[in-house]
Design a protein around this motif. Structure first.
Motif, mmCIF file in Angstrom:
data_model
loop_
_atom_site.group_PDB
_atom_site.id
_atom_site.type_symbol
_atom_site.label_atom_id
_atom_site.label_comp_id
_atom_site.label_asym_id
_atom_site.label_seq_id
_atom_site.Cartn_x
_atom_site.Cartn_y
_atom_site.Cartn_z
ATOM 1 N N ASN A 64 0.803 -1.223 0.000
ATOM 2 C CA ASN A 64 0.000 0.000 0.000
ATOM 3 C C ASN A 64 0.835 1.271 0.000
ATOM 4 O OD1 ASN A 64 0.744 0.566 2.773
ATOM 5 N ND2 ASN A 64 -0.770 -0.958 3.398
ATOM 6 N N GLY A 65 2.135 1.174 0.269
ATOM 7 C CA GLY A 65 3.002 2.343 0.267
ATOM 8 C C GLY A 65 2.992 3.136 1.557
ATOM 9 N N LYS A 66 2.029 2.889 2.424
ATOM 10 C CA LYS A 66 1.894 3.664 3.655
ATOM 11 C C LYS A 66 2.633 3.017 4.815
ATOM 12 C CE LYS A 66 -2.867 4.935 2.390
ATOM 13 N NZ LYS A 66 -4.272 4.873 2.839
ATOM 14 N N TYR A 67 2.415 1.728 4.996
ATOM 15 C CA TYR A 67 2.909 1.038 6.184
ATOM 16 C C TYR A 67 2.950 -0.459 5.902
ATOM 17 C CZ TYR A 67 -2.188 1.120 6.457
ATOM 18 O OH TYR A 67 -3.513 1.055 6.137
ATOM 19 N N TYR A 68 3.555 -1.175 6.827
ATOM 20 C CA TYR A 68 3.629 -2.626 6.714
ATOM 21 C C TYR A 68 2.245 -3.238 6.899
ATOM 22 C CZ TYR A 68 4.435 -7.444 8.175
ATOM 23 O OH TYR A 68 4.386 -8.805 8.304
ATOM 24 N N ALA A 69 1.865 -4.112 5.984
ATOM 25 C CA ALA A 69 0.576 -4.789 6.065
ATOM 26 C C ALA A 69 0.811 -6.304 6.072
ATOM 27 C CB ALA A 69 -0.310 -4.402 4.882
ATOM 28 N N GLN A 70 0.305 -6.966 7.101
ATOM 29 C CA GLN A 70 0.486 -8.411 7.214
ATOM 30 C C GLN A 70 -0.326 -9.158 6.168
ATOM 31 O OE1 GLN A 70 0.516 -8.403 12.003
ATOM 32 N NE2 GLN A 70 0.363 -10.420 11.084
ATOM 33 N N GLU A 71 0.223 -10.307 5.758
ATOM 34 C CA GLU A 71 -0.520 -11.215 4.892
ATOM 35 C C GLU A 71 -1.057 -12.407 5.679
ATOM 36 O OE1 GLU A 71 2.033 -12.261 1.637
ATOM 37 O OE2 GLU A 71 1.556 -10.431 0.541
ATOM 38 N N LEU A 72 -0.403 -12.718 6.802
ATOM 39 C CA LEU A 72 -0.840 -13.785 7.689
ATOM 40 C C LEU A 72 -1.271 -13.157 9.016
ATOM 41 C CD1 LEU A 72 2.068 -16.353 7.109
ATOM 42 C CD2 LEU A 72 -0.118 -16.207 5.894
ATOM 43 N N PHE A 73 -2.330 -13.700 9.605
ATOM 44 C CA PHE A 73 -2.836 -13.164 10.864
ATOM 45 C C PHE A 73 -2.866 -14.276 11.906
ATOM 46 C CE2 PHE A 73 -4.457 -10.398 7.573
ATOM 47 C CZ PHE A 73 -4.234 -9.138 8.110
ATOM 48 N N PHE A 74 -2.621 -13.906 13.139
ATOM 49 C CA PHE A 74 -2.498 -14.868 14.229
ATOM 50 C C PHE A 74 -3.495 -14.493 15.324
ATOM 51 C CE2 PHE A 74 1.630 -13.841 12.320
ATOM 52 C CZ PHE A 74 1.896 -15.041 11.686
ATOM 53 N N GLN A 90 0.272 8.414 8.519
ATOM 54 C CA GLN A 90 -0.117 7.040 8.246
ATOM 55 C C GLN A 90 0.542 6.074 9.235
ATOM 56 O OE1 GLN A 90 -2.203 6.642 5.775
ATOM 57 N NE2 GLN A 90 -2.008 8.600 4.716
ATOM 58 N N TYR A 91 -0.204 5.049 9.624
ATOM 59 C CA TYR A 91 0.398 3.901 10.305
ATOM 60 C C TYR A 91 -0.659 2.829 10.438
ATOM 61 C CZ TYR A 91 4.284 1.724 12.633
ATOM 62 O OH TYR A 91 5.341 0.902 12.922
ATOM 63 N N ASN A 92 -0.211 1.570 10.553
ATOM 64 C CA ASN A 92 -1.169 0.469 10.602
ATOM 65 C C ASN A 92 -1.671 0.195 12.017
ATOM 66 O OD1 ASN A 92 1.365 -0.402 11.374
ATOM 67 N ND2 ASN A 92 1.029 -2.502 10.710
ATOM 68 N N ASN A 93 -1.033 0.797 13.016
ATOM 69 C CA ASN A 93 -1.538 0.738 14.376
ATOM 70 C C ASN A 93 -0.992 1.966 15.101
ATOM 71 O OD1 ASN A 93 1.140 -0.037 15.672
ATOM 72 N ND2 ASN A 93 0.813 -1.828 14.367
#
Length: 620
Positions: free
Chosen positions: A266-276, A341-344
């Motif tokens: 997405n260019g903004k932040y790290y995005a997970q592909e796997l979730f736990f 921007q940030y994912n959390n």
């Protein structure tokens, strides 16, 4: 002597005394604002129970202090966790480490404020340079974005303090040889704490020369390289001695390079592909994802992980260069946009929650607009800024800005990554104090300045490419809810989990927090949290979740029990007892249920009488 003589008139306030009073007022305001925010933050759940990167830093510090750090290559930069380990070795209670880290971060924030003021005074030389220093200090010290990151358990602000004072050391008058070396050492330490400063090492001699007021680098300026190299080689040796890999940079860098440039990024932040669904305390979800993905890749790849991820990143760029170029354009736009921007831990979410941040209008966009306008007016465009100011220091600020920004564009454009650029904008924007007056400004310069202001405003405050995306707010709801649950504030955890479920009713982690928090409040006999309607709501939320852990299996059975389906409750507890053992919470609840039906003479566990009394209590 005439006793009736009039007293002499008070001495007129000189520019110096007015300046000193204003500087003292700014210093007092910065200190009070920072301390007030720190006190407020330490009372919040996240202040008491750091999450994700903060929790990992706390866990690493404890491992270092106790000598239990695994002997493996360092996955992340270790200077900051090592610094946090020092007070633990000096007998600081482990539970007090988050508060100590927040205080340390605020101290680094104040150190940066002094450094920014010193830079502004040296860059904007002239009769009003002290006013520039005061303004720069205010722009950084009272900046809500800077304060927001300062009290978090992150390496962002401590590493930035090292980098800022590296620049300060390079601006020392006199051009002594050891100035370049000391500044290089500080920059090397900044890289050791946060590798994102590495691009600045490559231009260190040039930056040192320009900051010293000279266009042509001298041989002594190369000592900036020597200082940084000494630190980085030391980091590599420690990594090799302890972890078995003589690497200067931490292992997470190559994977982040791939994740930031892979198809779909997405260019903004790290995005997970796997979730736990569950993570151990201090466990890094990004690291867990990388390890699982590389374990699968090792079936066909025999090299080390860093080579694998770098090759995948380069291959992804080569396979579709047009898509990658579009991604870089989006990153550049996000980098210049006012929205952090940030994912959390999204800044906009936390600003709205804080009574001390929400009213503060300072931010990236304001600083960018005024910096662009100043450079255009005073410099007649960026190309001739040095000719107008006759000051290589201004050009050096721009050089450092561009080099660091280029490094950001190779990874992410999120707010935490671009924080160092705000210090440079504070220095540049403080140049408005050197305004020579309208009479000295030509009409062409005014036109350029207005155009620059309008263009910068359009870029930074617009909302293209979904720049002001609020979809990450659910992560902030969940992080704060999880932190509240950890510190025992179940009422706030329940409310925050409800906010997350309002955004996405299917989020399993939000449903679990809501059910467990409601159960804890019900057990505590808190008014309004043991109602039939409330348990019916929890019954809908718990569907499909009851097998995750013993505590949730207990609460799931209680939801059925409280809504009148005792047979279903016993089935849930029976399954939980079979899965989690005869001493688990579901097993004890099952025994309590059997006692209530008269199948056992007395509870067999000391905790069962309380369960018996709780199950006997009907939902209101």
């Amino acid at each position: 002597m005439n006793d009736n003589a009039a007293p002499p008139p008070p001495a007129a306030s000189t520019p110096r005394t007015r300046q000193q009073r204003f500087a003292l007022g700014v210093a007092l305001a910065v200190a009070l604002y920072g301390v007030a925010y720190l006190i407020w933050y330490l009372q919040t759940p996240l202040g008491r129970a750091p999450q994700l990167d903060g929790a990992e830093n706390i866990a690493l510090a404890r491992q270092i202090a106790t000598g239990t750090l695994p002997h493996e290559p360092f996955y992340r930069a270790m200077l900051y966790p090592a610094a946090l380990a020092i007070p633990l070795k000096l007998c600081l209670p482990a539970d007090d480490l988050p508060a100590f880290a927040a205080i340390f971060g605020l101290f680094c924030h104040f150190i940066i404020t002094l450094g920014v003021a010193r830079l502004a005074a040296r860059v904007w030389v002239g009769p009003r340079e002290k006013w520039a220093a005061v303004l720069a200090a205010a722009l950084w010290g009272l900046n809500p974005v800077a304060l927001f990151y300062a009290v978090d358990v992150l390496d962002t602000v401590p590493s930035l303090a090292l980098a800022v004072w590296a620049l300060v050391w390079w601006t020392r008058p006199g051009a002594q040889q050891h100035d370049a070396w000391v500044g290089g050492v500080l920059l090397g330490l900044a890289v050791a704490a946060r590798p994102h400063f590495l691009p600045l090492v490559f231009v260190a001699p040039l930056a040192r020369s320009w900051l010293a007021g000279r266009w042509r680098p001298q041989l002594s300026d190369a000592l900036a390289w020597a200082g940084a190299a000494a630190i980085l080689l030391g980091v590599g040796m420690v990594n090799g001695w302890y972890g078995g890999d003589y690497a200067v940079l931490p292992a997470q860098g190559p994977y982040n390079f791939y994740a930031a440039n892979r198809p779909g990024a997405n260019g903004k932040y790290y995005a997970q592909e796997l979730f736990f669904s569950t993570l151990a305390p201090g466990e890094n979800p990004a690291r867990k994802e990388e390890e699982m993905m590389f374990a699968e890749a090792k079936k066909t790849f025999s090299g080390p992980a860093d080579v694998y991820w770098n090759e995948r990143a380069v291959r992804a760029i080569k396979q579709n260069p047009r898509a990658w170029l579009k991604l870089e354009i989006k990153k550049a736009y996000y980098l210049l946009n006012d929205f952090d921007q940030y994912n959390n831990k999204t800044y906009a979410w936390h600003k709205a929650e804080s009574p001390l941040l929400q009213w503060n209008f300072l931010g990236w966009g304001i600083l960018l607009v005024f910096s662009a306008g100043l450079l255009a007016v005073r410099g007649r465009g960026l190309g001739s800024v040095v000719a107008d100011f006759n000051c290589p220091m201004v050009a050096s600020m721009l050089l450092v800005f561009c080099v660091y920004a280029a490094g950001d564009l190779m990874y992410y454009a999120s707010g935490r990554f671009r924080l160092p650029l705000i210090t440079l904008l504070c220095v540049l924007a403080s140049g408005w104090t050197t305004w020579p007056g309208w009479a000295a400004i030509k009409p062409r310069q005014i036109v350029l300045g207005v155009c620059a202001l309008l263009m910068a405003s359009f870029v930074t405050f617009s909302n293209f490419f979904n720049a002001h995306d609020e979809s990450t707010f659910i992560q902030d709801d969940l992080l704060s809810a999880n932190a509240a649950a950890q510190v025992g504030d179940d009422a706030q955890a329940y409310a925050l989990a409800g906010q997350a479920l309002a955004r996405d009713p299917l989020r399993a982690d939000a449903r679990r927090i809501a059910v467990m928090s409601y159960f804890n409040l019900s057990v505590g006999n808190v008014e309004g949290y043991d109602t039939l309607a409330g348990w019916k709501q929890q019954l809908g939320r718990v569907n499909g979740l009851e097998s995750q852990d013993a505590g949730l299996a207990l609460a799931a059975g209680v939801a059925s029990w409280k809504t009148g389906d005792q047979e279903q409750a016993e089935k849930i507890w029976e399954n939980g007892a079979a899965r989690f053992g005869p001493d688990s919470a579901p097993a004890r609840a099952l025994a309590a249920a059997h006692f209530l039906r008269g199948e056992t003479v007395a509870p067999s566990s000391p905790s069962e009488p309380a369960l018996v009394e709780y199950l006997k209590r009907n939902a209101s």
